[in-house]
Design a protein around this motif. Structure first.
Motif, mmCIF file in Angstrom:
data_model
loop_
_atom_site.group_PDB
_atom_site.id
_atom_site.type_symbol
_atom_site.label_atom_id
_atom_site.label_comp_id
_atom_site.label_asym_id
_atom_site.label_seq_id
_atom_site.Cartn_x
_atom_site.Cartn_y
_atom_site.Cartn_z
ATOM 1 N N PHE A 190 0.634 -1.135 0.086
ATOM 2 C CA PHE A 190 0.064 0.139 0.018
ATOM 3 C C PHE A 190 0.882 1.294 0.015
ATOM 4 O O PHE A 190 0.468 2.271 -0.622
ATOM 5 C CB PHE A 190 -1.005 -0.182 1.207
ATOM 6 N N GLU A 221 2.136 1.702 -3.573
ATOM 7 C CA GLU A 221 1.061 2.210 -4.291
ATOM 8 C C GLU A 221 0.798 3.533 -4.262
ATOM 9 O O GLU A 221 0.350 4.143 -5.144
ATOM 10 C CB GLU A 221 -0.092 1.172 -4.150
ATOM 11 N N GLY A 222 0.726 3.943 -3.029
ATOM 12 C CA GLY A 222 0.550 5.265 -2.777
ATOM 13 C C GLY A 222 1.371 6.421 -3.198
ATOM 14 O O GLY A 222 1.267 7.636 -3.258
ATOM 15 N N TYR A 227 0.837 8.624 -6.439
ATOM 16 C CA TYR A 227 -0.417 9.528 -6.131
ATOM 17 C C TYR A 227 -0.132 10.665 -5.251
ATOM 18 O O TYR A 227 -0.610 11.802 -5.519
ATOM 19 C CB TYR A 227 -1.457 8.737 -5.612
#
Length: 68
Positions: free
Chosen positions: A16, A19-20, A23
């Motif tokens: 996570f 993945e973050g 962004y």
């Protein structure tokens, strides 16, 4: 087979985090990138997915070799 649940949860948490990061760092560019990915043919997306899987397995293998 004995599962180390704390390690599994830590690995999911780390996924996570990774993945973050895009962004968070490139919030302005991500919508354009996602739009470009959405118009790619499925064959290209499968290739990218397979490359990510292979890279992930290589990283796991490398990490495990360091702990032995």
């Amino acid at each position: 087979m004995n599962i180390d649940w704390s390690l599994l949860i830590a690995a999911i948490g780390l996924a996570f985090v990774f993945e973050g990061i895009p962004y968070f760092l490139f919030a302005e560019r991500m919508p354009r990138l996602l739009t470009r990915l959405a118009i790619q043919p499925p064959k290209f997306l499968r290739f990218i997915g397979l490359a990510a899987i292979i890279l992930g397995l290589l990283v796991i293998s490398f990490g495990r070799s360091l702990s032995q």
